[in-house]
Write a protein that holds these residues in place. Structure first.
Motif, PDB file in Angstrom:
ATOM      1  N   THR A   1      15.828 -21.343   1.166  1.00 57.95           N
ATOM      2  CA  THR A   1      16.714 -22.059   0.252  1.00 57.95           C
ATOM      3  C   THR A   1      16.247 -23.498   0.122  1.00 57.95           C
ATOM      4  O   THR A   1      16.235 -24.250   1.095  1.00 57.95           O
ATOM      5  N   GLN A   2      15.836 -23.825  -1.082  1.00 58.30           N
ATOM      6  CA  GLN A   2      15.372 -25.177  -1.371  1.00 58.30           C
ATOM      7  C   GLN A   2      15.661 -25.456  -2.832  1.00 58.30           C
ATOM      8  O   GLN A   2      15.307 -24.652  -3.695  1.00 58.30           O
ATOM      9  N   GLU A   3      16.302 -26.555  -3.114  1.00 55.27           N
ATOM     10  CA  GLU A   3      16.574 -26.919  -4.499  1.00 55.27           C
ATOM     11  C   GLU A   3      15.369 -27.663  -5.042  1.00 55.27           C
ATOM     12  O   GLU A   3      14.912 -28.647  -4.463  1.00 55.27           O
TER      13      GLU A   3
ATOM     14  N   GLU B   1      13.673 -29.197  -8.728  1.00 54.04           N
ATOM     15  CA  GLU B   1      13.836 -29.489 -10.146  1.00 54.04           C
ATOM     16  C   GLU B   1      12.553 -29.125 -10.862  1.00 54.04           C
ATOM     17  O   GLU B   1      11.462 -29.536 -10.456  1.00 54.04           O
TER      18      GLU B   1
END
Length: 71
Positions: free
Chosen positions: A9-11, A13
């Motif tokens: 889990t890594q946000e 952009e």
């Protein structure tokens, strides 16, 4: 033996999903391994896990396939 899906889990952009995947790949090859995961078991239950880097590195350095309990 139970099976699990482990999801990093890594946000990130990005303009597209492919770009986000490529940026994640870049992160995995150039930086320290991520420590935040979601784990989904066979019953579809999800657990969020954040690993302790020192403990994770110690675990990774041991050949767990040599443990007869894993056979």
């Amino acid at each position: 033996m139970p099976k699990f899906n482990v999801i990093v889990t890594q946000e990130i952009e990005a303009d597209t999903a492919e770009e986000a995947a490529l940026l994640m790949y870049q992160e995995l090859t150039n930086r320290a391994t991520p420590l935040n995961f979601s784990v989904v078991d066979e019953s579809e239950a999800t657990t969020s896990i954040t690993l302790d880097r020192a403990k994770a590195d110690e675990f990774a350095s041991i050949d767990h396939t040599a443990d007869p309990g894993n056979w």
